[in-house]
Motif scaffolding. Structure first.
Motif, PDB file in Angstrom:
ATOM      1  N   PRO A   1      71.099  43.058  40.971  1.00 19.32           N
ATOM      2  CA  PRO A   1      70.385  41.780  40.971  1.00 19.32           C
ATOM      3  C   PRO A   1      70.914  40.792  39.928  1.00 19.32           C
ATOM      4  O   PRO A   1      70.955  39.594  40.181  1.00 19.32           O
ATOM      5  N   ARG A   2      71.346  41.303  38.786  1.00 25.99           N
ATOM      6  CA  ARG A   2      71.834  40.367  37.765  1.00 25.99           C
ATOM      7  C   ARG A   2      73.152  39.709  38.157  1.00 25.99           C
ATOM      8  O   ARG A   2      73.531  38.682  37.591  1.00 25.99           O
ATOM      9  N   GLU A   3      73.858  40.281  39.146  1.00 27.03           N
ATOM     10  CA  GLU A   3      75.042  39.610  39.687  1.00 27.03           C
ATOM     11  C   GLU A   3      74.666  38.749  40.892  1.00 27.03           C
ATOM     12  O   GLU A   3      75.099  37.621  41.045  1.00 27.03           O
ATOM     13  N   LEU A   4      73.808  39.317  41.758  1.00 32.63           N
ATOM     14  CA  LEU A   4      73.438  38.639  43.003  1.00 32.63           C
ATOM     15  C   LEU A   4      72.667  37.339  42.743  1.00 32.63           C
ATOM     16  O   LEU A   4      72.956  36.302  43.335  1.00 32.63           O
ATOM     17  N   ASN A   5      71.660  37.398  41.858  1.00 35.68           N
ATOM     18  CA  ASN A   5      70.769  36.244  41.715  1.00 35.68           C
ATOM     19  C   ASN A   5      71.485  34.970  41.284  1.00 35.68           C
ATOM     20  O   ASN A   5      71.353  33.940  41.942  1.00 35.68           O
ATOM     21  N   PRO A   6      72.279  35.006  40.178  1.00 35.60           N
ATOM     22  CA  PRO A   6      72.945  33.752  39.820  1.00 35.60           C
ATOM     23  C   PRO A   6      73.965  33.314  40.864  1.00 35.60           C
ATOM     24  O   PRO A   6      74.115  32.117  41.114  1.00 35.60           O
ATOM     25  N   MET A   7      74.652  34.277  41.503  1.00 32.18           N
ATOM     26  CA  MET A   7      75.616  33.905  42.545  1.00 32.18           C
ATOM     27  C   MET A   7      74.916  33.176  43.683  1.00 32.18           C
ATOM     28  O   MET A   7      75.392  32.151  44.176  1.00 32.18           O
ATOM     29  N   PHE A   8      73.757  33.699  44.086  1.00 30.41           N
ATOM     30  CA  PHE A   8      73.049  33.081  45.206  1.00 30.41           C
ATOM     31  C   PHE A   8      72.599  31.674  44.836  1.00 30.41           C
ATOM     32  O   PHE A   8      72.774  30.734  45.607  1.00 30.41           O
ATOM     33  N   GLU A   9      72.029  31.550  43.647  1.00 31.95           N
ATOM     34  CA  GLU A   9      71.484  30.255  43.271  1.00 31.95           C
ATOM     35  C   GLU A   9      72.569  29.211  43.002  1.00 31.95           C
ATOM     36  O   GLU A   9      72.443  28.064  43.400  1.00 31.95           O
ATOM     37  N   ASN A  10      73.659  29.639  42.348  1.00 30.10           N
ATOM     38  CA  ASN A  10      74.675  28.661  41.953  1.00 30.10           C
ATOM     39  C   ASN A  10      75.671  28.335  43.055  1.00 30.10           C
ATOM     40  O   ASN A  10      76.191  27.233  43.098  1.00 30.10           O
ATOM     41  N   TYR A  11      75.979  29.302  43.926  1.00 34.06           N
ATOM     42  CA  TYR A  11      77.043  29.070  44.899  1.00 34.06           C
ATOM     43  C   TYR A  11      76.597  29.176  46.351  1.00 34.06           C
ATOM     44  O   TYR A  11      76.999  28.394  47.187  1.00 34.06           O
TER      45      TYR A  11
ATOM     46  N   ASN B   1      93.353  33.570  43.160  1.00 32.77           N
ATOM     47  CA  ASN B   1      92.296  33.005  42.308  1.00 32.77           C
ATOM     48  C   ASN B   1      91.297  34.073  41.887  1.00 32.77           C
ATOM     49  O   ASN B   1      90.806  34.077  40.769  1.00 32.77           O
ATOM     50  N   ILE B   2      90.981  34.978  42.822  1.00 28.54           N
ATOM     51  CA  ILE B   2      90.039  36.043  42.481  1.00 28.54           C
ATOM     52  C   ILE B   2      90.670  36.997  41.475  1.00 28.54           C
ATOM     53  O   ILE B   2      90.022  37.441  40.528  1.00 28.54           O
ATOM     54  N   ILE B   3      91.959  37.296  41.673  1.00 26.17           N
ATOM     55  CA  ILE B   3      92.635  38.173  40.711  1.00 26.17           C
ATOM     56  C   ILE B   3      92.540  37.586  39.312  1.00 26.17           C
ATOM     57  O   ILE B   3      92.190  38.270  38.342  1.00 26.17           O
ATOM     58  N   ARG B   4      92.812  36.286  39.207  1.00 25.52           N
ATOM     59  CA  ARG B   4      92.718  35.622  37.898  1.00 25.52           C
ATOM     60  C   ARG B   4      91.311  35.749  37.317  1.00 25.52           C
ATOM     61  O   ARG B   4      91.117  36.028  36.144  1.00 25.52           O
TER      62      ARG B   4
ATOM     63  N   PHE C   1      82.581  33.528  46.694  1.00 27.91           N
ATOM     64  CA  PHE C   1      81.676  33.009  45.671  1.00 27.91           C
ATOM     65  C   PHE C   1      81.959  33.730  44.357  1.00 27.91           C
ATOM     66  O   PHE C   1      82.027  34.956  44.319  1.00 27.91           O
ATOM     67  N   ARG C   2      82.094  32.952  43.295  1.00 29.40           N
ATOM     68  CA  ARG C   2      82.408  33.517  41.981  1.00 29.40           C
ATOM     69  C   ARG C   2      81.269  34.408  41.461  1.00 29.40           C
ATOM     70  O   ARG C   2      80.091  34.097  41.608  1.00 29.40           O
ATOM     71  N   ASN C   3      81.660  35.536  40.850  1.00 29.91           N
ATOM     72  CA  ASN C   3      80.699  36.434  40.199  1.00 29.91           C
ATOM     73  C   ASN C   3      80.806  36.201  38.694  1.00 29.91           C
ATOM     74  O   ASN C   3      81.780  36.606  38.072  1.00 29.91           O
ATOM     75  N   THR C   4      79.813  35.559  38.122  1.00 28.67           N
ATOM     76  CA  THR C   4      79.937  35.183  36.709  1.00 28.67           C
ATOM     77  C   THR C   4      79.550  36.310  35.752  1.00 28.67           C
ATOM     78  O   THR C   4      79.777  36.216  34.566  1.00 28.67           O
ATOM     79  N   VAL C   5      78.935  37.389  36.274  1.00 22.06           N
ATOM     80  CA  VAL C   5      78.531  38.491  35.394  1.00 22.06           C
ATOM     81  C   VAL C   5      79.175  39.828  35.751  1.00 22.06           C
ATOM     82  O   VAL C   5      78.946  40.823  35.079  1.00 22.06           O
ATOM     83  N   GLY C   6      79.984  39.860  36.824  1.00 22.67           N
ATOM     84  CA  GLY C   6      80.619  41.117  37.213  1.00 22.67           C
ATOM     85  C   GLY C   6      81.964  40.821  37.840  1.00 22.67           C
ATOM     86  O   GLY C   6      82.487  39.714  37.683  1.00 22.67           O
ATOM     87  N   THR C   7      82.510  41.799  38.566  1.00 19.08           N
ATOM     88  CA  THR C   7      83.862  41.600  39.101  1.00 19.08           C
ATOM     89  C   THR C   7      83.901  41.347  40.607  1.00 19.08           C
ATOM     90  O   THR C   7      84.809  40.700  41.095  1.00 19.08           O
TER      91      THR C   7
ATOM     92  N   GLN D   1      89.247  44.635  44.537  1.00 19.25           N
ATOM     93  CA  GLN D   1      88.156  43.747  44.958  1.00 19.25           C
ATOM     94  C   GLN D   1      88.628  42.322  45.251  1.00 19.25           C
ATOM     95  O   GLN D   1      87.870  41.520  45.761  1.00 19.25           O
ATOM     96  N   ALA D   2      89.881  42.028  44.873  1.00 21.71           N
ATOM     97  CA  ALA D   2      90.390  40.672  45.084  1.00 21.71           C
ATOM     98  C   ALA D   2      91.012  40.502  46.467  1.00 21.71           C
ATOM     99  O   ALA D   2      91.455  39.422  46.819  1.00 21.71           O
ATOM    100  N   SER D   3      91.046  41.573  47.266  1.00 25.16           N
ATOM    101  CA  SER D   3      91.576  41.450  48.623  1.00 25.16           C
ATOM    102  C   SER D   3      90.454  41.127  49.590  1.00 25.16           C
ATOM    103  O   SER D   3      89.482  41.876  49.708  1.00 25.16           O
ATOM    104  N   ILE D   4      90.575  39.972  50.258  1.00 27.01           N
ATOM    105  CA  ILE D   4      89.474  39.502  51.120  1.00 27.01           C
ATOM    106  C   ILE D   4      90.010  39.086  52.477  1.00 27.01           C
ATOM    107  O   ILE D   4      91.206  38.852  52.642  1.00 27.01           O
ATOM    108  N   PRO D   5      89.149  39.001  53.493  1.00 25.83           N
ATOM    109  CA  PRO D   5      89.616  38.623  54.824  1.00 25.83           C
ATOM    110  C   PRO D   5      90.184  37.203  54.822  1.00 25.83           C
ATOM    111  O   PRO D   5      89.653  36.327  54.135  1.00 25.83           O
ATOM    112  N   ARG D   6      91.240  37.001  55.598  1.00 24.91           N
ATOM    113  CA  ARG D   6      91.779  35.661  55.797  1.00 24.91           C
ATOM    114  C   ARG D   6      90.624  34.764  56.314  1.00 24.91           C
ATOM    115  O   ARG D   6      89.761  35.235  57.046  1.00 24.91           O
TER     116      ARG D   6
END
Lengths: 414, 414
Positions: free
Chosen positions: B154-164, B94-97, B128-134, B118-123
């Protein structure tokens, strides 16, 4: 030498203030060749600060603390550090005298008892004078570490660090012999991407010299940094690159290092023995405020008029009713008449007239928020620049201020 | 719940960027009722980050990291956290997509190989989706702690924190149902130690409500903070303490929360339908600049005059040559005549005249740097206040500005 910085203050952990001190100290320490490995923040909590301190003492050569040196019960740094180092606090007569003279200068005859408490310091501690407040800075050796305690307010910390702590660190050989020298080249009139394009080949160089690019509102700065045995050797590395950059950017460069636009203008006016006056509308006094930030500006700054209303423009600056009616207050002709009006009033050699829409209200389709006209007059000649800025009210005021100062600077180059 | 925030990035330790993320997260966490006990910063160094993480895991319920999630070799956060928790990284479809669609939107047909890493994550990790970056955000349970990794910009962190992230914390009951509400009481006219003395009994209260004191140049703020089930209940805890504080500090209080002096003055002038004009010497336009920072100030601010030279004082404000000669430009009578002069020029209801010595030069034994006279006139009445400020040129200008604004405020209370 490796170091760490501990900021003390619950207001930082609550996000009420941003920890700008750690950034400031880090920049200064980089210049001194002292590595910074950690920044930490703890609240006004003696237990947690105490734990933090013992860890810091175990891992760092120098520990800087900021904040918590004031006279209130919340101010726990000095007490906690003294306890961690098993030192008693003893009143210091010189500091008491310093604090008393601080309150005397403020016109208070008696020094508050709370304030005197700040004069008790650990035996063997060195102290640094606070020229703008009451809490002295302190330096204390403990085991293999040096602990340096600094006040929290940047306006107290910054001059203390520059005037007393840096010499102290150099004298005691904590600061490395290799120095980092940085030359800042300040430009205005080009956006970041334009400067970036022109500077591409410089921004990618690596080794002993590097070049970085930093955007600010209305300005772009380039930093050339060089590490060398001594400042002279660093200068030799910087000079050829600076020359090449200057050749490419030319008059977009207004100053070097700490020069502000108002400093450059002040020097030019003094050198050319010219005087200045300013008529402001949308900037509301901000341009005159900047001009008078320079000590000695009374020699060349004759007068400022803030003609916020049409009536003030007419009565004081003799802007014609006709012009105001026909073109509107925010227009080329009004900016011109404002500049000429203030020149007539003050008999200055150079004058500026500024009119625009700072917003957020007052804009229209034809004259949107951010539309600004800046006129500059010199003797009988005059011209107007049209600008379109974006951002909030303060951003637009500030961009207008920078554009106005830059117009004065370019006029004075002629 | 207690938490801590670890910022990862050598550029912070070099002072090249200020750690604004920790302040942002702290504000948000306070609102969620999550205590923040520590902020830390480490460089892009796996060993030091690893040590920091094991300490954090031993002492905090939630650990937030910021930065170091990008695609370059310098980005060490994810790898180091995974190692500390003994987790392998596995690619997530899903992250790759998500990342592929990000590059498609940018007009790039192929997704860079670096980005896919960046799409490889711990089992078992939540992401959380990043709507402005990767770089996605990640949440990972380890022992009794929850580790939440967030991107640095901050422009990636702030919306991610608030939305997800906030919904995630609430869903998993990490966010307390209790909220923290803070009321700021802003005062001017008393030094910190004086406010401290008057507020002593409030500053030592503990429990659900606390009071803190914060000094700024020319101002002292009190913050009443209360934790309660909901904002209304917190308000009920704050109200009685606020009432008592207001009773003691009276007119030294000029505003609440985000009110600035110029906002308060603006509201008072509009309510009383009065207009204002200002004649400035040593402040050079700074007072008018503040007044016009308020949107809509053109309704009540009629005119500003910056009479830096004696000639400007005489010609424009009709200060008499006699007065200037007899008392000097920095004197009570000149301040008075300046206020009256600008009132006459502008036909305003209220006016101010400011003259002083901002320094660093121009002082004498009788008239030292920092001596300032501020006159206020209203109709036919007028009075002058003498002030003695300390600090550098800008400090003196700023303290004068605050004192002038406060004088206007107090006059308008009548």
């Amino acid at each position: 030498m490796n170091s760490e910085i501990i900021a003390v203050g619950t207001e930082i952990l609550l996000g009420q203030i941003i920890n700008s001190n750690s950034a400031y100290l880090s920049r200064k320490l980089a210049e001194l060749g002292i590595d910074v490995y950690y920044h930490s923040t703890v609240g006004d909590n003696p237990n947690r600060l105490s734990q933090m301190l013992s860890m810091a003492i175990s891992r760092s050569d120098i520990i800087f603390t900021t904040g918590g040196l004031g006279p209130t019960v919340d101010d726990i740094t000095l007490k906690t550090v003294a306890q961690a180092c098993s030192k008693r606090l003893l009143p210091n007569k010189n500091i008491i005298r310093d604090i008393q003279s601080y309150f005397k200068k403020k016109g208070l005859r008696r020094t508050p008892a709370d304030a005197v408490r700040q004069a008790s310091i650990p035996r063997d501690a060195a102290w640094f004078r606070n020229t703008v407040g009451t809490a002295p800075g302190l330096a204390l050796k403990h085991r293999n570490s040096l602990i340096i305690m600094l006040p929290g307010p940047p306006r107290e910390l910054n001059p203390m660090f520059e005037n007393y702590v840096i010499p102290y660190l150099k004298r005691r050989k904590y600061a490395e012999s290799r120095t980092l020298v940085t030359r800042t080249i300040r430009t205005t009139g080009l956006v970041e991407s334009a400067v970036n394009k022109k500077m591409k080949k410089f921004l990618s160089i690596s080794g002993l010299v590097t070049v970085g690019i930093y955007a600010h509102l209305g300005e772009v700065h380039l930093k050339i940094s060089a590490k060398a045995k001594n400042p002279k050797a660093a200068e030799r590395l910087i000079a050829p690159i600076e020359r090449k950059i200057r050749k490419i950017l030319g008059h977009y460069i207004y100053g070097t290092d700490k020069d502000e636009l108002e400093d450059v203008i002040g020097r030019l006016l003094q050198k050319k023995r010219k005087t200045l006056s300013i008529a402001e509308s949308c900037t509301g006094g901000m341009v005159s405020d900047k001009i008078t930030d320079v000590s000695g500006s009374s020699a060349y700054f004759k007068m400022g008029v803030i003609s916020y209303s049409n009536k003030a423009k007419e009565d004081l600056l003799s802007v014609s009713k006709e012009t105001l009616k026909r073109y509107g207050a925010v227009s080329r002709p009004v900016a011109l008449e404002m500049a000429k009006g203030v020149m007539r009033l003050s008999s200055s050699d150079v004058s500026v007239g500024i009119t625009g829409i700072a917003g957020p209200t007052g804009g229209s389709r034809k004259k949107p928020v951010g539309l600004v006209y800046i006129a500059i007059a010199r003797g009988k000649k005059a011209k107007v620049k049209e600008c379109r800025f974006t951002g909030n009210r303060k951003d637009i005021k500030q961009q207008t201020q920078i554009a106005a100062l830059d117009l004065i600077r370019r006029e004075l180059y002629r």
